[in-house]
Design a protein around this motif. Structure first.
Motif, PDB file in Angstrom:
ATOM      1  N   LEU A   1       0.830  -1.205   0.000  1.00 41.22           N
ATOM      2  CA  LEU A   1       0.000   0.000   0.000  1.00 41.22           C
ATOM      3  C   LEU A   1       0.863   1.254   0.000  1.00 41.22           C
ATOM      4  O   LEU A   1       1.806   1.356   0.780  1.00 41.22           O
TER       5      LEU A   1
ATOM      6  N   TRP B   1      -6.187   3.916   3.331  1.00 41.34           N
ATOM      7  CA  TRP B   1      -6.704   2.714   2.675  1.00 41.34           C
ATOM      8  C   TRP B   1      -7.894   2.179   3.448  1.00 41.34           C
ATOM      9  O   TRP B   1      -7.798   1.911   4.651  1.00 41.34           O
TER      10      TRP B   1
ATOM     11  N   ARG C   1      -7.957   5.445  -0.872  1.00 46.96           N
ATOM     12  CA  ARG C   1      -7.796   4.326  -1.795  1.00 46.96           C
ATOM     13  C   ARG C   1      -8.529   3.143  -1.191  1.00 46.96           C
ATOM     14  O   ARG C   1      -8.757   3.104   0.018  1.00 46.96           O
ATOM     15  N   ARG C   2      -8.880   2.176  -2.008  1.00 48.51           N
ATOM     16  CA  ARG C   2      -9.673   1.034  -1.535  1.00 48.51           C
ATOM     17  C   ARG C   2      -8.949  -0.286  -1.763  1.00 48.51           C
ATOM     18  O   ARG C   2      -8.188  -0.440  -2.701  1.00 48.51           O
ATOM     19  N   PHE C   3      -9.221  -1.229  -0.853  1.00 50.60           N
ATOM     20  CA  PHE C   3      -8.796  -2.619  -1.037  1.00 50.60           C
ATOM     21  C   PHE C   3     -10.042  -3.482  -0.868  1.00 50.60           C
ATOM     22  O   PHE C   3     -11.017  -3.053  -0.255  1.00 50.60           O
TER      23      PHE C   3
ATOM     24  N   ALA D   1      -1.937   7.673   0.997  1.00 47.48           N
ATOM     25  CA  ALA D   1      -3.401   7.579   0.994  1.00 47.48           C
ATOM     26  C   ALA D   1      -3.880   6.844   2.239  1.00 47.48           C
ATOM     27  O   ALA D   1      -3.130   6.103   2.868  1.00 47.48           O
TER      28      ALA D   1
END
Length: 140
Positions: A14, A20, A94-96, A18
């Motif tokens: 990552l 996450w 940001r995305r996971f 950002a």
């Protein structure tokens, strides 16, 4: 209750520029406040929310409070506060892929019970399980 499927992604994957957050789980127009992977700099802001409420600095961050009038009370709830903080401090999100899920629990309200049983059976029934509901707050 939250159930886990997989561990979150390794931090080494990552970027540090950002915040996450898992996909899904954003409610009421805000940003998920239940799970975040953050750099120390972003965590400094993220975890100062309570302090900002106490010292009044949130008045300059939340758009409605800044204008001096709350017209939409729902927009001043916790997830919208997180969204306002991220916007104000220019923190990228940001995305996971989500690594957990909301399990079934006893419905906490009559409306939630009725909606859960009606969805499952076509008829409302008191005491039904409520699955994947943001209104399901009673835990055993």
């Amino acid at each position: 209750p939250l159930g886990g499927r997989r561990p979150p992604p390794p931090l080494s994957m990552l970027s540090r520029d950002a915040a996450w957050l898992p996909t899904g789980g954003d409610y009421y127009g805000g940003i998920n406040d239940r799970h975040a992977l953050l750099s120390r700099e972003a965590a400094e802001i993220y975890f100062r929310r309570w302090e900002m409420l106490l010292d009044g600095s949130i008045m300059w961050i939340d758009p409605q409070l800044r204008r001096g009038m709350v017209r939409n009370g729902l927009a001043v709830q916790d997830e919208n506060l997180v969204g306002a903080l991220f916007h104000h401090f220019k923190l990228r999100v940001r995305r996971f892929p989500s690594v957990s899920f909301l399990g079934c629990c006893e419905a906490s309200t009559r409306a939630d019970t009725d909606a859960a049983s009606a969805a499952a059976t076509g008829r409302p029934r008191r005491g039904a399980k409520s699955c994947f509901s943001s209104a399901c707050v009673i835990r055993k």
